[in-house]
Structure formats: C-alpha cells, structure tokens
Write an enzyme that holds these catalytic residues in place. Sequence first.
Site: not given
Ligand code: DGL
Length: 297
Positions: A208, A76
């Site tokens: 993301c 993440c």
């Molecule tokens: N998948 C996550 C990232 O890489 C988080 C997205 C979220 O929860 O807003 O930033």
Amino acid sequence: MENAGWRMIGVFDSGHGGLTVLRALTMALPDRRFVYLGDHGHAPYGNRSPEEIYALTVQGVDRLFGLGCRLVVLACNTAAAVALRRLQQTWLPHAWPERRVLGVLVPMVEAITGMPWMADVPAGRHAGEPRTIGIFATQRTVDSEAFPREIGKRAPEVTVVQQACPELARLIEADAPRDVIAAAVRGYADGLMERLRGVPPSAVMLGCTHYPLVADAFAAALPPGVELLCQPTLTAKSLTAYLERHPELDAPGGEHPSFHTTGEPGRVTPLATRFFGRPAPFRPLVVEPSRAPLEAI
Ligand code: DGL
C-alpha cells in the site's frame, strides 16, 4: 500540433500515499512534468466495495486526462488491484483510446519474481529457491488476490502470505500519533507472524503506497533481518524504462509538480508537505469528469 508544454504525467492515489511514489518519480525523472491527484474527499479506499473503488478510480483518471495527462500512474495498490485491468479493457479504449494507465502492482511483481510482466514463460520454468514473502496491504487489495495470483503465475516457488491492515491508511491520513500507528503496525505484524507460524519470511512487501510513510514502524515490529520491499523506487525504475519505450507519452519540462485534491487543501497540504519532503501546495480540483466516465461501468 500539440504543445509540448501541455503534456504531463498524472499520478493518482486515494490520498497521501501516492506522494511516496511521486517523490521517487521526481527524483528519478527530474526533468518531467508531473501532476498529482489525491482523492482525499473519498479516502481511504481500502475498505470500500470493488464497485466504488472502480468508479472512483475511473473518475480520478478521467480528471487527470482532463488536466492534460496522456499517461496516468495509479500510485495506489487498491485502485490498481481492483480497477486497473477492468478499466484498461473496458473504459479506456472507449473513452480515451490514445492514453495509457499504469499501476504500482506490476513493478513489485516483476521485482519479486525477477520476470518481466509480459514474459511468456510456462509456470515453474524458472523456479528458484522456495521462499516466503509477506504482504501488508489494504483489505480490498488482499481480497482481490492480485499479488498472490500474479506472483504465483510467474514464480510458483514463492509462497505469498497476506495480512490486511484495515485501519492503517486511515490512521496515516489522519496523522495519528506515532505510538498509535506503532501499536496498529505491531498488531498487523503479529498477525502475519501467526499466519507464518513464527517462521520469518524472506522479505515483506509494503503493498500500500501509504505504508512507506511508516516503514520504520514495520521495521521495528518485524523480526530483525527481514527485508522490507517498498514500491516507490521500483515504480520509478519501471516508469523510466516505460518512457524510453513510449516517447510519445513522455512529458518533458521539469517543473515542480502541481497537486490537486478532492478534499480540503488547507487540511491536506501541511501533512502532504511533510510526506513529500518539499512543499506540496494542494489546490482544489476544478476539472469535472469530462466524458461521463461512469456510463462505461
Ligand atoms: N495508498 C493506497 C494503496 O496503495 C490506498 C489506501 C487506502 O485508501 O485505503 O492501496
């Protein structure tokens, strides 16, 4: 003596996005044991405050350690950009000194700059051709400036232009219709192209881990020929090299990963299975934070 069967590598995300990384990790390292935790109960993270993101990330990592992981990958960017350094410097040495946490940010910065993270090279020494990289990420990842800062230190010839996509992770988590997602992505791509005054970047990075799930929408919305950089394969390569250097953190024993969620398994599983490409039967997380992690904030 510890039982080798006890060892696992944890993969953490706010929700479904980290499955894109886990999928690449299980393909690159099929004989390792992985456990996934999606904090669906608190997703998305991208518009939360840095303090909330830090607290939720510490709690998630602590729970994965509680399940028996020695190594956790923050799949993440929001958690990695906002919380990883602070967590490594303050909470981890005090709460779990023998365990390690890695993030998805480093492999991407290494790939863009062509320089290893730890390289001690004065800025500009390896300056190559000037180029521009576009980054799509959550609002909080953009605000943290982590990507421009870390890329700029190593490759000042690279101009980084960021575009926040505040609604996108939420739409992906909610399994929004394709045309709704495509329209949102077109809006963000137009925003980036405006910032670039219409000059296409050399490459665009999906910063993301949710976004590879809609990579086709990005490819369709950007000018033809712009390279799309995605994190899952880069993270898999980087983890493979890390485990060679740190066999004590390895987790031999290739089993189907186990999947835990802080949300509702019945709601999360069908979509997750689609994104993971194989069955991803989520179960509720039963491990409570074991070491009062929030005390260390
Ligand atoms: N998948 C996550 C990232 O890489 C988080 C997205 C979220 O929860 O807003 O930033």
